[in-house]
Design an enzyme around this catalytic site. Structure first.
Site, PDB file in Angstrom:
ATOM      1  N   HIS A 113       4.617  -5.951   8.665  1.00 20.23           N
ATOM      2  CA  HIS A 113       4.548  -7.354   9.072  1.00 20.23           C
ATOM      3  C   HIS A 113       4.793  -8.282   7.891  1.00 20.23           C
ATOM      4  O   HIS A 113       3.902  -8.999   7.450  1.00 20.23           O
ATOM      5  CB  HIS A 113       3.199  -7.632   9.735  1.00 20.23           C
ATOM      6  CG  HIS A 113       3.098  -6.967  11.068  1.00 20.23           C
ATOM      7  ND1 HIS A 113       1.937  -6.442  11.577  1.00 20.23           N
ATOM      8  CD2 HIS A 113       4.040  -6.704  12.000  1.00 20.23           C
ATOM      9  CE1 HIS A 113       2.165  -5.908  12.759  1.00 20.23           C
ATOM     10  NE2 HIS A 113       3.439  -6.049  13.033  1.00 20.23           N
ATOM     11  N   CYS A 169       0.862  -1.185   0.000  1.00 16.98           N
ATOM     12  CA  CYS A 169       0.000   0.000   0.000  1.00 16.98           C
ATOM     13  C   CYS A 169       0.900   1.238   0.000  1.00 16.98           C
ATOM     14  O   CYS A 169       2.125   1.131   0.171  1.00 16.98           O
ATOM     15  CB  CYS A 169      -0.872   0.000   1.256  1.00 16.98           C
ATOM     16  SG  CYS A 169       0.133  -0.022   2.772  1.00 16.98           S
ATOM     17  N   SER A 196      -2.212  -8.012  10.012  1.00 16.98           N
ATOM     18  CA  SER A 196      -3.653  -7.905  10.276  1.00 16.98           C
ATOM     19  C   SER A 196      -4.462  -7.815   8.990  1.00 16.98           C
ATOM     20  O   SER A 196      -5.480  -8.502   8.824  1.00 16.98           O
ATOM     21  CB  SER A 196      -3.893  -6.668  11.150  1.00 16.98           C
ATOM     22  OG  SER A 196      -5.244  -6.413  11.274  1.00 16.98           O
ATOM     23  N   ASN A 197      -4.014  -6.997   8.040  1.00 11.58           N
ATOM     24  CA  ASN A 197      -4.837  -6.827   6.835  1.00 11.58           C
ATOM     25  C   ASN A 197      -4.818  -8.103   5.985  1.00 11.58           C
ATOM     26  O   ASN A 197      -5.812  -8.435   5.341  1.00 11.58           O
ATOM     27  CB  ASN A 197      -4.399  -5.583   6.054  1.00 11.58           C
ATOM     28  CG  ASN A 197      -3.153  -5.820   5.249  1.00 11.58           C
ATOM     29  OD1 ASN A 197      -3.235  -6.220   4.098  1.00 11.58           O
ATOM     30  ND2 ASN A 197      -1.987  -5.603   5.846  1.00 11.58           N
ATOM     31  N   GLU A 247       0.037  -0.631  16.124  1.00  9.69           N
ATOM     32  CA  GLU A 247      -0.759   0.540  15.759  1.00  9.69           C
ATOM     33  C   GLU A 247      -1.820   0.836  16.817  1.00  9.69           C
ATOM     34  O   GLU A 247      -2.030   2.002  17.186  1.00  9.69           O
ATOM     35  CB  GLU A 247      -1.440   0.318  14.395  1.00  9.69           C
ATOM     36  CG  GLU A 247      -2.240   1.530  13.954  1.00  9.69           C
ATOM     37  CD  GLU A 247      -3.097   1.257  12.722  1.00  9.69           C
ATOM     38  OE1 GLU A 247      -2.616   0.585  11.794  1.00  9.69           O
ATOM     39  OE2 GLU A 247      -4.251   1.708  12.713  1.00  9.69           O
ATOM     40  N   THR A 285      -6.397   0.627  11.460  1.00  9.94           N
ATOM     41  CA  THR A 285      -6.731   0.874  10.048  1.00  9.94           C
ATOM     42  C   THR A 285      -6.842  -0.386   9.202  1.00  9.94           C
ATOM     43  O   THR A 285      -7.357  -0.332   8.094  1.00  9.94           O
ATOM     44  CB  THR A 285      -5.644   1.759   9.406  1.00  9.94           C
ATOM     45  OG1 THR A 285      -4.378   1.166   9.669  1.00  9.94           O
ATOM     46  CG2 THR A 285      -5.681   3.162   9.939  1.00  9.94           C
ATOM     47  N   HIS A 328      -1.360  -5.079  19.018  1.00 14.11           N
ATOM     48  CA  HIS A 328      -0.815  -4.605  17.740  1.00 14.11           C
ATOM     49  C   HIS A 328      -0.181  -3.229  17.945  1.00 14.11           C
ATOM     50  O   HIS A 328      -0.738  -2.366  18.640  1.00 14.11           O
ATOM     51  CB  HIS A 328      -1.938  -4.528  16.704  1.00 14.11           C
ATOM     52  CG  HIS A 328      -1.442  -4.302  15.306  1.00 14.11           C
ATOM     53  ND1 HIS A 328      -1.008  -3.070  14.867  1.00 14.11           N
ATOM     54  CD2 HIS A 328      -1.299  -5.143  14.252  1.00 14.11           C
ATOM     55  CE1 HIS A 328      -0.629  -3.171  13.604  1.00 14.11           C
ATOM     56  NE2 HIS A 328      -0.797  -4.421  13.205  1.00 14.11           N
ATOM     57  N   SER A 334       1.462  -5.612   3.064  1.00 12.52           N
ATOM     58  CA  SER A 334       2.889  -5.628   3.397  1.00 12.52           C
ATOM     59  C   SER A 334       3.651  -6.664   2.571  1.00 12.52           C
ATOM     60  O   SER A 334       4.810  -6.965   2.879  1.00 12.52           O
ATOM     61  CB  SER A 334       3.062  -5.913   4.898  1.00 12.52           C
ATOM     62  OG  SER A 334       2.222  -6.966   5.306  1.00 12.52           O
ATOM     63  N   CYS A 366      -8.303   2.622   6.393  1.00  8.98           N
ATOM     64  CA  CYS A 366      -7.566   3.354   5.359  1.00  8.98           C
ATOM     65  C   CYS A 366      -8.043   2.903   3.979  1.00  8.98           C
ATOM     66  O   CYS A 366      -8.527   1.773   3.817  1.00  8.98           O
ATOM     67  CB  CYS A 366      -6.074   3.154   5.536  1.00  8.98           C
ATOM     68  SG  CYS A 366      -5.472   1.638   4.828  1.00  8.98           S
TER      69      CYS A 366
HETATM   70  S1  SF4 Z   1      -2.732   2.700   7.319  1.00 11.97           S
HETATM   71 FE1  SF4 Z   1      -1.446   0.886   7.142  1.00 11.97          FE
HETATM   72  S2  SF4 Z   1      -2.435  -0.388   5.557  1.00 11.97           S
HETATM   73 FE2  SF4 Z   1      -3.272   1.702   5.369  1.00 11.97          FE
HETATM   74  S3  SF4 Z   1      -2.013   2.739   3.817  1.00 11.97           S
HETATM   75 FE3  SF4 Z   1      -1.151   3.205   5.830  1.00 11.97          FE
HETATM   76  S4  SF4 Z   1       0.425   1.637   6.151  1.00 11.97           S
HETATM   77 FE4  SF4 Z   1      -0.925   0.902   4.515  1.00 11.97          FE
END
Ligand code: SF4
Length: 400
Positions: free
Chosen positions: A88, A58, A314-315, A177, A245, A175, A381, A283
């Site tokens: 990750h 991303c 996570s994503n 974040e 996010t 996590h 990631s 996000c």
């Molecule tokens: S919040 Fe995390 S998943 Fe979303 S664009 Fe930013 S780094 Fe990527």
């Protein structure tokens, strides 16, 4: 500038061009470009691969990795450290280690005294307010790659705190974040937070908002997931929703609606704005990847899905959940998991999302004969070279 004043880079290090070739060599895939150009479809032998239209790195990860490479180029001879995993994905982290970046989370690095000679890279998901203050106080040079989408969440959580709203954070309490986001709530003396993992935990919070309950049992259930001194009798009167996010978008939205409905039941429609706030904090990159995989499954007759990415990502875990709800799905960390046309090593969907999640082996994952249509996606990631290697491995099995 005195020696102990921190130097903070948030907008690149003027070395972008110098590291562009190295980044491309490490993470680019000509095969992935080819598949993209071919309408995200790749045919080889009896196997057809459909690639999701949004997958892999991303914008936040792209930038974080770019800055890490730039930091090494910009500060030759200096200690360049990361507070932990930059993202990750084990391959990207190992590549950075090989490039000379030290990970403060690695054995032997913990507790190392840092000072003005050290360069500290802050990962895309950010660090806590306390950690940031500590590095600043030590005079470290900081390369801050915290993603703009994460900063947006922080801005709203701080506003909740200023206005006396408790942040109800949909996320994983351990996590990085979520820990960083929760710490933002405590920048203001009135700030409070509670972290809910899923609908089940949100339902417990909603029950308490509606009619109170057993305070001690509530606090025991959310031990470690609430701000110090949290009192559900007073701290759930005004609540604002936020989320990590990278959570499942549909679940975050549903939790927001659940909490809003509970507040409405307790205080009535007219009082809702005084007691409830919400804003969209998934996000766009996470949302696009989740939407793209749904679109792929809607439009192509796939026999199975492969989701590529770190087991603690996570994503990626959430992409696998979406796929598994509709089709046979294998979450793999990299192409080495594709042991043969008969055997695949993978993380069971629904298992804990940890670096060393227990993998299982499945036999006969590819049908012995006949055409096979494989859907493919990768977490935010996962670099393209890993995706490309997965396609190459499938190519090898296409003629078996
Ligand atoms: S919040 Fe995390 S998943 Fe979303 S664009 Fe930013 S780094 Fe990527």
């Amino acid at each position: 500038m005195t020696e102990t004043q921190p130097l903070i880079f948030r907008k690149g290090l003027d070395m972008k061009e110098a590291v562009a070739g190295e980044l491309a060599a490490d993470y680019h895939s000509a095969l992935v470009d080819e598949v993209r150009a071919g309408n995200y479809r790749h045919d080889k032998g009896r196997v057809t691969v459909h690639l999701a239209r949004e997958f892999g790195f991303c914008y936040g990860v792209d930038r974080a990795v770019d800055y890490a490479y730039q930091a090494v180029a910009r500060f030759p001879g200096r200690n360049v450290c990361l507070t932990g995993e930059i993202i990750h994905n084990p391959h990207v982290n190992d590549r950075l280690r090989a490039g000379g970046i030290r990970f403060l989370s690695d054995p032997g690095e913990k507790g190392r005294a840092l000072g003005p000679d050290d360069v500290v890279i802050i990962p895309a998901f950010g660090i806590t307010v306390e950690e940031m203050a500590d590095f600043s106080a030590r005079g470290c040079t900081l390369v801050d790659t915290t993603c703009g989408s994460v900063l947006n969440v922080w801005k709203n959580v701080v506003r909740y705190a200023q206005d006396g709203f408790t942040a109800v954070i949909h996320g994983k309490v351990k996590h990085e974040e979520t820990r960083a986001t929760a710490s933002q709530a405590l920048k203001h003396p009135r700030g409070r937070y509670i972290v809910v993992l899923d609908r089940a935990e949100a339902a417990v919070v909603c029950g308490y908002i509606r009619s109170g309950g057993d305070r001690a049992a509530f606090l025991a259930r959310f031990a470690g997931a609430v701000s110090p001194g949290f009192d559900p009798d007073t701290d759930l009167v005004r609540v604002g929703c936020a989320n990590q996010t990278t959570m499942l978008m549909s679940e975050s939205l549903e939790i927001g609606e659940m909490v809003g409905a509970a507040v409405r039941d307790r205080y009535g429609d007219a009082e809702l704005p005084r007691h409830f706030r919400a804003f969209d904090t998934i996000c766009s990159a996470t949302q696009e990847r989740q939407d793209a995989v749904e679109a792929l499954l809607d439009s192509e007759p796939v026999d199975l899905m492969i989701v590529v990415g770190g087991y603690n990502s996570s994503n990626t875990v959430n992409l696998a959940r979406i796929c598994a709800a509709r089709i046979r799905t294998y979450h793999i960390s990299d192409p080495s998991c594709l042991l043969s046309a008969d055997q695949i090593r993978h993380r069971p969907v629904g298992a804990p999302s940890t670096v060393k999640a227990d993998e299982v082996m499945t036999e006969h994952w590819l049908p012995d004969e006949g055409r096979v249509v494989v859907g493919l996606t990768a977490g935010a990631s996962t670099p393209n070279n890993i995706v490309g290697q997965v396609i190459e491995t499938l190519d090898r099995y296409a003629s078996t």
